[in-house]
Design a protein around this motif. Structure first.
Motif, PDB file in Angstrom:
ATOM      1  N   VAL A 124       0.723  -1.089   0.322  1.00  0.00           N
ATOM      2  CA  VAL A 124       0.311  -0.019  -0.166  1.00  0.00           C
ATOM      3  C   VAL A 124       0.641   1.526  -0.058  1.00  0.00           C
ATOM      4  CG1 VAL A 124      -1.549   1.027   1.446  1.00  0.00           C
ATOM      5  CG2 VAL A 124      -1.603  -1.548   1.003  1.00  0.00           C
ATOM      6  N   LEU A 178       0.604   4.332 -13.079  1.00  0.00           N
ATOM      7  CA  LEU A 178      -0.475   2.929 -12.099  1.00  0.00           C
ATOM      8  C   LEU A 178      -0.238   2.155 -13.034  1.00  0.00           C
ATOM      9  CD1 LEU A 178      -3.389   5.557 -12.513  1.00  0.00           C
ATOM     10  CD2 LEU A 178      -3.677   3.927 -10.859  1.00  0.00           C
ATOM     11  N   TRP A 179       0.006   1.734 -14.194  1.00  0.00           N
ATOM     12  CA  TRP A 179       0.146   0.623 -15.363  1.00  0.00           C
ATOM     13  C   TRP A 179       1.268  -0.335 -14.336  1.00  0.00           C
ATOM     14  CZ3 TRP A 179       4.786  -0.549 -17.836  1.00  0.00           C
ATOM     15  CH2 TRP A 179       4.992  -1.530 -18.663  1.00  0.00           C
ATOM     16  N   LEU A 202       2.167  -0.272 -11.017  1.00  0.00           N
ATOM     17  CA  LEU A 202       1.101  -0.887 -10.319  1.00  0.00           C
ATOM     18  C   LEU A 202       0.108  -1.778 -10.435  1.00  0.00           C
ATOM     19  CD1 LEU A 202       0.330   2.551  -8.196  1.00  0.00           C
ATOM     20  CD2 LEU A 202       1.990   0.458  -7.005  1.00  0.00           C
ATOM     21  N   ALA A 203      -0.804  -1.356 -11.882  1.00  0.00           N
ATOM     22  CA  ALA A 203      -1.303  -2.688 -12.077  1.00  0.00           C
ATOM     23  C   ALA A 203      -0.828  -4.106 -12.694  1.00  0.00           C
ATOM     24  CB  ALA A 203      -1.808  -2.558 -13.378  1.00  0.00           C
ATOM     25  N   ALA A 244       0.361  -6.145  -9.510  1.00  0.00           N
ATOM     26  CA  ALA A 244      -0.378  -6.337  -8.487  1.00  0.00           C
ATOM     27  C   ALA A 244      -1.189  -7.908  -9.362  1.00  0.00           C
ATOM     28  CB  ALA A 244      -1.539  -5.785  -8.826  1.00  0.00           C
ATOM     29  N   SER A 245      -0.963  -8.067 -10.873  1.00  0.00           N
ATOM     30  CA  SER A 245      -2.046  -8.995 -11.591  1.00  0.00           C
ATOM     31  C   SER A 245      -0.636 -10.129 -12.366  1.00  0.00           C
ATOM     32  CB  SER A 245      -1.366  -8.402 -13.164  1.00  0.00           C
ATOM     33  OG  SER A 245      -2.677  -7.666 -13.038  1.00  0.00           O
ATOM     34  N   SER A 254       0.006 -12.956  -7.477  1.00  0.00           N
ATOM     35  CA  SER A 254      -0.602 -14.469  -7.345  1.00  0.00           C
ATOM     36  C   SER A 254       0.504 -15.039  -7.650  1.00  0.00           C
ATOM     37  CB  SER A 254      -1.883 -14.657  -8.224  1.00  0.00           C
ATOM     38  OG  SER A 254      -1.746 -14.864  -9.721  1.00  0.00           O
ATOM     39  N   PRO A 255       0.459 -16.172  -6.982  1.00  0.00           N
ATOM     40  CA  PRO A 255      -0.393 -17.265  -5.813  1.00  0.00           C
ATOM     41  C   PRO A 255       0.742 -16.836  -4.020  1.00  0.00           C
ATOM     42  CG  PRO A 255       1.049 -18.891  -6.557  1.00  0.00           C
ATOM     43  CD  PRO A 255       1.162 -17.804  -7.090  1.00  0.00           C
ATOM     44  N   PRO A 299      -2.396 -14.463  -3.882  1.00  0.00           N
ATOM     45  CA  PRO A 299      -4.067 -12.773  -4.567  1.00  0.00           C
ATOM     46  C   PRO A 299      -3.681 -12.199  -2.968  1.00  0.00           C
ATOM     47  CG  PRO A 299      -5.343 -14.435  -5.596  1.00  0.00           C
ATOM     48  CD  PRO A 299      -3.703 -15.462  -4.442  1.00  0.00           C
ATOM     49  N   GLY A 300      -3.653 -10.967  -3.374  1.00  0.00           N
ATOM     50  CA  GLY A 300      -3.889 -10.614  -2.010  1.00  0.00           C
ATOM     51  C   GLY A 300      -2.585 -10.304  -0.600  1.00  0.00           C
ATOM     52  N   GLU A 301      -1.954 -11.370  -0.596  1.00  0.00           N
ATOM     53  CA  GLU A 301      -1.911 -11.113   0.614  1.00  0.00           C
ATOM     54  C   GLU A 301      -0.147  -9.966   0.861  1.00  0.00           C
ATOM     55  OE1 GLU A 301       1.713 -14.909   0.422  1.00  0.00           O
ATOM     56  OE2 GLU A 301       0.398 -15.678   2.083  1.00  0.00           O
ATOM     57  N   GLU A 302      -0.111  -9.035  -0.144  1.00  0.00           N
ATOM     58  CA  GLU A 302       0.755  -8.008  -0.331  1.00  0.00           C
ATOM     59  C   GLU A 302       0.004  -6.737   0.202  1.00  0.00           C
ATOM     60  OE1 GLU A 302      -0.943  -9.654  -2.955  1.00  0.00           O
ATOM     61  OE2 GLU A 302      -2.232  -7.605  -3.921  1.00  0.00           O
ATOM     62  N   ASP A 303      -1.412  -7.415   0.593  1.00  0.00           N
ATOM     63  CA  ASP A 303      -1.853  -6.777   1.135  1.00  0.00           C
ATOM     64  C   ASP A 303      -1.447  -6.360   2.817  1.00  0.00           C
ATOM     65  OD1 ASP A 303      -5.086  -6.781  -0.954  1.00  0.00           O
ATOM     66  OD2 ASP A 303      -2.981  -4.946  -0.747  1.00  0.00           O
ATOM     67  N   ARG A 355     -11.261  -4.116  -5.491  1.00  0.00           N
ATOM     68  CA  ARG A 355     -10.994  -5.366  -5.086  1.00  0.00           C
ATOM     69  C   ARG A 355     -11.924  -6.153  -4.177  1.00  0.00           C
ATOM     70  NH1 ARG A 355      -5.223  -8.581  -3.963  1.00  0.00           N
ATOM     71  NH2 ARG A 355      -5.364  -7.086  -3.158  1.00  0.00           N
ATOM     72  N   TRP A 387      -5.629   1.592 -14.962  1.00  0.00           N
ATOM     73  CA  TRP A 387      -4.800   2.196 -16.147  1.00  0.00           C
ATOM     74  C   TRP A 387      -5.529   2.757 -17.753  1.00  0.00           C
ATOM     75  CZ3 TRP A 387      -3.195   0.159 -20.388  1.00  0.00           C
ATOM     76  CH2 TRP A 387      -3.075  -0.791 -20.516  1.00  0.00           C
ATOM     77  N   GLY A 445      -6.100 -12.172   0.698  1.00  0.00           N
ATOM     78  CA  GLY A 445      -6.598 -13.573   0.548  1.00  0.00           C
ATOM     79  C   GLY A 445      -5.971 -14.310  -0.332  1.00  0.00           C
TER      80      GLY A 445
END
Lengths: 74, 938
Positions: free
Chosen positions: A11, A56-57, A59-60, A63-64, A67-68, A70-74, B89, B297, B549
């Motif tokens: 974050v 944003l690109w 970061l996206a 983020a994509s 996995s696996p 996914p979300g653990e980075e939060d 999300r 984006w 998740g």
């Protein structure tokens, strides 16, 4: 040591990018009237906008790939 | 030159027909299992429903009037998208678990499925967004007029009552078309998921159309009418401001403008997700959360492109000397005035696309909210209206018509005023009031229903007071003094300078104070009031959904991914409500030991379910089963992601079993019932067995006691009779009588002795014995006796072979049994014959046979052969075979007899081999294919 893409998944970089973006979008209002001239402002805002899109690109993309799981980075 | 109305109407109908075909195609593909909307580009384009007629026409007007401030409406979402991967999300995850259908549904669910919260949010949205719809209707009607009558008007200052029938009924026509289109596209049928792939595809196409149309007009103006950006900017810089034609730099004081800029950024940041239509396309219609990453984006690129030519268009219009107040119409007027009517028609179709997409999606989602959160609860109270429940689809249609007609009435009533100009931003401010409840609900476990109700109400009231009241004053509905001096002369309560703060412009004033009261009340309500059990569970689920998740596929495959520590902390919290800390920890430790989970960091889904069950069972020991189940229900065992994985595992099991869940339940019920019956029968049998054993034990005791009691007098009688015989002083007949008495006494003594032997028989002392060797030695023992009686003694099978068959037995007892059989056999062959001892193995049994060729046994005697005191011989007691049978039974085996008169008898002693000790050789495979194979070879 964290891999570079892990750094992008937290974050913190999002908050940092947000604050920098807000700062850049606010700067013309703190500067002189010349910075608020439509010609300058239009070009300036489009450049900042493009910069935000690049961030944003990035970061996206990280983020994509996050996995696996996914979300653990939060 | 204006277009004939029929051309424009035909174009509109043809365009909508085309969109309808696109929507139908998408829906048919969806029914065939192909989700056209499951595509990041379609998803991004559907998000562009954010760009309405307000964007398409209003941005140019706003740029001409206020400079670049309009860009904040699009830069705000771009900044906000930095957090989409975190917030949106998670909303999608919650939606996937709870099948949310609207933003009101989300907030209502999070706060304990509260109908009050759902109704409040629906009212807020209806009040806040309906005027925004009015703006779209008005934009469509006015642009249609401009195109057909060349009536130069500002979109937002429309004077009614001029021209032809079409001119005066354009608004009616547009409202009617919108009702039809919305019903046909979005509310043709009820869908419990509220997913409309057809309308999403249509919106995506409309987004492309409006973008291409706007870019085409922009390129035309910038590169055809002018020589590019540089030339327009230079020309505009040379334009001398005048009172009638002011240049459009950012106006007002710098600080004030900056606050407006910041307010726009904040408002648009929340609106792009929380506006009903945005929530619908971004959350409800989302098929894959990874689309969010792409959209984060790609959507800003769309926003940038659609705004790229806004400033040049505004500048070009002003350079041509168009009046500033008509800047909203520049997009249409510029090509029309330069002799490019078809380009103007294209621009109109772009604006029409922007407005229709917004109207259709917004109305559809608002109609859903209206029926679900206002109408349905009302039906519960008013029983006479209950029949409407069977006509929910028709109610939805009526809601669509009602909302659009309400918006139409609104633009009719206040369309002439400047009220509608800022309707978009006013709606954004209304939607901002939802943000604390949504974000608090996602991230703050303690946020509760009371807090949400208080926060939403306070925010909504302050918003209405600071934004609606001033616009109502400007519309002439209320006295102007209200703005200047406040109500009842209280300047502190002046709507646009609340609490006397004059440093804030009206918009910032409204945004700041509404959000301030909203947040304060939300926090205060959440801290002061407690959540009920259901709310706690939902709060936990929402916050867990927002947490880390886990990979669904990996969890389904049973990989240990679940953080055990986190789960244990949750369990401990629940247990501490009922137990002291030491007891709670002991209970958890014991459960972990039982399941062998100690020392693990992560566990599988199944282990988690087992842990929950074991803990519930243990807690039930302290507080009862029902209370334990209720207590642990408060701690949601599975996060939504885990629940999905569990459901998927169960679904796979059901699929592999090829049974429906109902059928499975029926079978489980059946087998549970059967198991219960078997359990009861088994208990009954055990009880009967115990009774029988007790009875037999009692009979043994009786027999022992009788034998003991009889033995003493019999011995005394025998002794005294012998003494009388020895004295010899009796009469002549006395010795005969005495001998008969003595004979009877001897017989009685034998009976007593055998009965005692039967009753006192000890339990066998098992030891491994070689059966072959045992039979061989027995044969040797009887050899001479048999020869004397003319009996041929033979061994068969493994009987004479040593170390072939071993069994665990009491050698003394088995020898006694075999001696009884051999004695009987020899007695049965007074004329000689053949006595065969056989040994064979079959399965886990050893079979010893004693076969003679004697007189045999009558068929009528066979069933009683093993009964105590039964004998076919006059001088026999009849206990030997009973004892033999009992020995066989005590060894876990059996003794049976077959006989035919004059042909002989065969006794078979069956002994189990599975009671043997650890003799590995007894499991050796058979080596030959004979009927009985040796089991053991050493």
């Amino acid at each position: 040591m964290q891999r570079p893409n892990r750094v992008w998944q937290g974050v913190a970089p999002r908050v940092l990018a947000f604050l920098v973006g807000l700062l850049l979008l606010s700067w013309p209002f703190w500067s002189g009237p010349a910075r608020r001239a439509p010609g300058f402002l239009l070009v300036y805002l489009i450049v900042v906008w493009l910069g935000l899109i690049v961030v944003l690109w990035l970061l996206a993309r990280s983020a994509s790939r996050s996995s696996p799981p996914p979300g653990e980075e939060d | 030159m204006p277009f004939p109305p029929w051309v424009v109407l035909t174009a509109i109908l043809a365009y909508m027909g085309f969109l309808f075909l696109v929507a139908l195609w998408a829906e048919r593909r969806a029914r065939a299992g192909v989700n056209s909307s499951d595509n990041p580009i379609i998803y991004t384009l559907s998000l562009a429903v954010y760009c309405t007629a307000w964007t398409y026409y209003g941005s140019v007007g706003k740029a001409a009037n206020s400079g670049m401030i309009f860009l904040a409406i699009y830069l705000g979402p771009t900044l906000g998208m930095l957090f989409w991967w975190v917030v949106l999300r998670r909303l999608v995850r919650v939606k996937n678990v709870h099948h949310l259908t609207s933003v009101a549904d989300l907030i209502s669910l999070r706060y304990g499925k509260s109908q009050a919260v759902g109704a409040l949010v629906t009212i807020m949205i209806l009040v806040g967004v309906t005027p925004y719809l009015a703006l779209q209707l008005k934009a469509m009607a006015l642009t249609l007029k401009i195109l057909t009558h060349r009536q130069v008007d500002s979109l937002f200052y429309w004077d009614y009552g001029q021209g032809s029938w079409l001119y005066s009924h354009t608004g009616d026509l547009i409202a009617l078309l919108m009702i039809v289109f919305t019903i046909v596209f979005g509310v043709r049928r009820l869908d419990p998921t509220e997913r409309h792939q057809g309308i999403v595809m249509a919106v995506a196409v409309e987004s492309m159309v409006k973008l291409l149309a706007f870019l085409t007009v922009g390129v035309f103006v910038t590169y055809y009418l002018h020589d590019g950006f540089g030339e327009i900017l230079a020309a505009f810089a040379r334009l001398t401001p005048s009172p009638s034609q002011p240049s459009p730099p950012l106006t007002g004081q710098a600080s004030s403008s900056y606050l407006v800029w910041l307010s726009y950024l904040a408002l648009s940041m929340s609106a792009v997700v929380f506006l009903p239509r945005q929530f619908h396309v971004a959350v409800v219609e989302n098929f894959d959360e990874k689309h969010i990453a792409t959209a984060s984006w790609l959507f800003p690129i769309y926003l940038l492109l659609i705004n790229l030519f806004v400033a040049p268009l505004a500048m070009a219009g002003l350079l041509l000397g168009y009046p500033l107040q008509e800047a909203d119409t520049f997009v249409l007027r510029l090509p029309l005035d330069q002799g490019f009517p078809w380009l103007s028609l294209l621009a109109f179709m772009g604006g029409f696309s922007a407005a229709t997409a917004m109207v259709m999606v917004s109305t559809m989602t608002m109609a859903t909210m209206l029926t679900n959160h206002l109408l349905t609860p009302l039906l519960q109270f008013f029983k006479p209206l209950n029949f409407l429940r069977r006509h929910l689809l028709q109610c939805r249609w009526a809601a669509v018509a009602l909302i659009i007609l309400l918006a139409y009435w609104f633009q009719w009533e206040v369309g002439w005023s400047e009220f509608l100009v800022d309707m978009g931003i006013l709606s954004f401010a209304a939607i901002l009031q939802l943000a604390p409840a949504i974000l608090g609900g996602l991230f703050w476990r303690q946020g509760n229903r009371a807090g949400a109700l208080l926060g939403l109400t306070a925010g909504f009231l302050v918003w209405a007071y600071t934004m609606l009241v001033p616009t109502a004053v400007k519309a002439g509905w209320l006295a102007e003094s209200l703005l200047e001096r406040g109500p009842w002369g209280l300047a502190l309560l002046a709507p646009e300078r609340l609490f006397g703060v004059s440093a804030l412009d009206p918009l910032s004033n409204a945004v700041f104070w509404s959000l301030f009261f909203n947040l304060c009340c939300y926090l205060l309500g959440s801290l002061v009031f407690r959540q009920d059990e259901q709310e706690q569970r939902l709060a936990q689920e929402f916050v867990s959904a927002a947490g880390p998740g886990l990979s669904l596929a990996q969890m389904e495959q049973g990989e240990p991914l679940i953080d055990l520590g986190q789960k244990l902390a949750g369990f401990e919290r629940v247990l501490l409500d009922y137990l002291n800390p030491a007891h709670a920890r002991n209970m958890i430790e014991s459960s972990l030991r039982q399941l062998k989970l100690r020392g693990l960091d992560r566990i599988t889904l199944t282990q988690l379910a087992e842990l929950h069950q074991v803990l519930e069972n243990q807690l039930a020991g302290s507080i009862g089963a029902a209370s334990a189940a209720t207590a642990l229900r408060r701690f949601p065992l599975f996060t939504p992601q885990e629940a999905r994985a569990m459901a998927s595992v169960y679904a796979r099991v059901l699929t592999s079993l090829r049974v429906s869940p109902q059928e499975l339940k029926r079978k489980i019920d059946y087998y549970q019932e059967k198991e219960e019956l078997l359990r009861r029968e088994s208990e009954l049998l055990l009880h009967s067995k115990r009774l029988l054993e007790e009875k037999l034990e009692g009979m043994d005791r009786l027999a022992r006691s009788l034998a003991h009691e009889i033995r003493n007098p019999v011995t005394t009688i025998g002794g005294l009779t012998q003494r009388l015989l020895r004295r010899g002083d009796s009469s002549a007949d006395d010795p005969e009588y005495l001998n008969r008495i003595l004979s009877g006494v001897r017989r009685l003594e034998r009976i007593v002795s055998e009965v005692r032997a039967y009753a006192d028989m000890p339990a066998p002392m098992l030891a491994p014995e070689d059966l072959g060797a045992l039979l061989k030695s027995l044969c040797e023992e009887y050899k001479s006796q048999a020869q004397a009686g003319g009996v041929e003694l033979a061994l068969e099978g493994q009987a004479g072979q040593e170390a072939q068959v071993q069994a665990w037995l009491d050698r003394g007892q088995i020898e006694k049994l075999l001696r009884v059989l051999m004695d009987n056999a020899l007695e049965a062959m007074p004329q000689g014959g053949r006595l065969t001892l056989g040994l064979a193995c079959g399965g886990d049994q050893a079979i010893i046979s004693v076969c003679d060729t004697g007189v045999g046994i009558l068929a009528k005697d066979l069933p009683f052969l093993f009964d105590p005191l039964f004998s076919t011989k006059a001088d026999a007691v009849g206990m030997n075979l009973a004892i033999a049978k009992r020995i066989a039974n005590e060894h876990g085996g059996d003794l049976t007899a077959e006989s035919a008169p004059d042909l002989g008898s065969t006794f078979r002693l069956v002994l189990p081999l599975n009671s043997c000790g650890p003799d590995s050789a007894r499991h050796a495979p058979p080596e030959s294919s004979e009927e009985y194979e040796p089991l053991a070879k050493t």
